[in-house]
Write a protein that holds these residues in place. Structure first.
Motif, mmCIF file in Angstrom:
data_model
loop_
_atom_site.group_PDB
_atom_site.id
_atom_site.type_symbol
_atom_site.label_atom_id
_atom_site.label_comp_id
_atom_site.label_asym_id
_atom_site.label_seq_id
_atom_site.Cartn_x
_atom_site.Cartn_y
_atom_site.Cartn_z
ATOM 1 N N HIS A 60 0.842 -1.206 0.000
ATOM 2 C CA HIS A 60 0.000 0.000 0.000
ATOM 3 C C HIS A 60 0.878 1.258 0.000
ATOM 4 C CE1 HIS A 60 -3.804 -1.972 0.284
ATOM 5 N NE2 HIS A 60 -3.613 -2.465 1.482
ATOM 6 N N LEU A 61 1.963 1.231 0.804
ATOM 7 C CA LEU A 61 2.851 2.399 0.878
ATOM 8 C C LEU A 61 3.383 2.771 -0.504
ATOM 9 C CD1 LEU A 61 5.142 1.969 4.021
ATOM 10 C CD2 LEU A 61 3.656 3.900 3.479
ATOM 11 N N GLU A 62 3.728 1.746 -1.286
ATOM 12 C CA GLU A 62 4.274 2.018 -2.621
ATOM 13 C C GLU A 62 3.190 2.407 -3.617
ATOM 14 O OE1 GLU A 62 6.524 -1.388 -3.881
ATOM 15 O OE2 GLU A 62 7.830 -1.252 -2.130
ATOM 16 N N LEU A 63 1.995 1.847 -3.432
ATOM 17 C CA LEU A 63 0.976 1.959 -4.491
ATOM 18 C C LEU A 63 -0.023 3.100 -4.311
ATOM 19 C CD1 LEU A 63 0.190 -1.858 -4.899
ATOM 20 C CD2 LEU A 63 1.308 -0.388 -6.585
ATOM 21 N N THR A 64 -0.217 3.584 -3.068
ATOM 22 C CA THR A 64 -1.326 4.526 -2.846
ATOM 23 C C THR A 64 -1.212 5.781 -3.711
ATOM 24 O OG1 THR A 64 -1.150 3.807 -0.571
ATOM 25 C CG2 THR A 64 -2.804 5.412 -1.013
#
Ligand code: KG4
Ligand code: ZN
Length: 336
Positions: A49-53
């Motif tokens: 999530h950290l990379e994709l948000t």
């Protein structure tokens, strides 16, 4: 115009919704990252999530053709779900809203699944009865207005999707197991094995899936590895028929009370073909209206979060800066 973010489980989702119209609904699935573990690993989900948000939010804005200046409020799933995963979405939403002094609307994930039915085309207006079955939850929701739902019955142990995933794993299918199990079941005989009918005599509206799952574990143990390989289509078909049977039996029981004229389905398991067919047949037999949202609105997505946000209280800046995510159901948000 609402920008919504949903990161409660393993999908990173962002959407732009204008009234009941979806302008963009971007879903980045992490299935591949979790498949090698045979299930969702919370820490892996948070890191993805950290990379994709941020890229997923940018993709949603791009697809909708709107800039952040045109957004009126930011909605975000605040719970229930995996706490680390929720915090990534909530922090991102705060970071987008605060510098622009935009209001923030925290949304209950389950109310999001209910609110998928309020989206265009042909929004379903309350009152209606909603059967929600996902990887984390299984419940019957009485929806009397847009702002919330009443839990009429729910699973006492495993969620329906969780049982599909665990049985799929037992049969050597990949993750997530639901769609693969449905495909395998098409080649099997649902009556080849006797399956327990859970909660059949229970007069209430609660569900239970762990007995069915355990029955499959014992059947597999007795058949041995070769036997399971040979009979896996029959095992899948038997399990699916029993699971769908229980979901429809409880839905039927809730409808027997005569209060509801419209029915809706939600959650990932609502993508199951035989379940959709069984519920459609039941509604036709009883002359009830049925709303089946498209598959991409059944599984986790942010358009449903924006839809719920239209009817939920907005927190003004800076009140939401201290607002926290919650991992399990919390009455104040569940109610509105
Ligand atoms: O709503 P969802 O995307 O995520 C949660 O909030 O849990 O639901 C995912 C669940 C998984 O357990 C998956 O196996 C199940 O929905 N699922 C299905 C089907 N498609 C997805 N179960 C049965 N049949 C399907 N076709
Ligand atoms: Zn969900």
């Amino acid at each position: 115009m609402i920008l919504a973010i949903e990161t409660s489980c393993d999908d990173t989702c962002a959407a732009v919704v204008d009234g009941a119209e979806i302008l963009a609904n971007v879903i980045s699935s992490q299935d591949e990252a979790h498949a090698k573990f045979g299930g969702i690993v919370p820490e892996v989900a948070s890191r993805h999530h950290l990379e994709l948000t941020v890229p997923v939010v940018e993709a949603a804005l791009g697809e909708a053709g709107v800039s952040l200046d045109e957004i009126d409020s930011v909605a975000v799933t605040a719970g229930p779900g995996l706490i680390g995963a929720l915090l990534v979405g909530l922090s991102t939403a705060k970071a987008i809203a605060a510098p622009r002094r935009l209001p923030l609307i925290p949304v209950d994930h389950l109310q999001g699944h209910v609110a998928a039915n309020f989206l265009a085309p042909q929004p379903l207006e309350p009152p209606f009865l909603c059967l929600l079955a996902s990887g984390g939850h299984t419940l019957l929701a009485g929806v009397r207005d847009h702002g919330g739902h009443e839990v009429l019955g729910q699973t006492l142990d495993d969620a329906a999707g969780e049982a599909f995933d665990k049985v799929a794993r037992l049969l050597g299918l990949g993750f997530p197991g639901g769609p693969a199990l449905q495909r395998l079941a098409e080649q099997g005989d649902p009556e080849a094995f006797e399956m327990p009918v859970a909660m059949a005599r229970d007069p209430g509206l609660d569900f239970s899936f762990s007995g069915l799952k355990t029955a499959l574990v014992y059947l597999a143990r007795d058949l041995g590895d070769d036997g399971v390989r040979e009979r896996r289509a029959d095992l899948a078909a038997g399990f699916q028929a029993a699971a769908v049977g229980q979901l429809t039996a409880k839905l039927k029981r809730a409808l027997d009370r005569g209060e509801w004229e419209a029915v809706a389905l939600g959650g990932g398991v609502a993508a199951n073909g035989p379940l959709r067919e069984a519920v459609a047949a039941l509604c036709e037999e009883r002359g009830l209206r049925l709303k089946l949202v498209p598959l991409e609105l059944c599984t986790d997505n942010a358009a449903m979060i924006a839809s719920a946000a239209r009817y939920a209280p907005a927190l003004p800046y800076p009140d939401y800066l201290s607002f926290d995510a919650f991992p399990s159901s919390r009455p104040p948000l569940a109610a509105g």
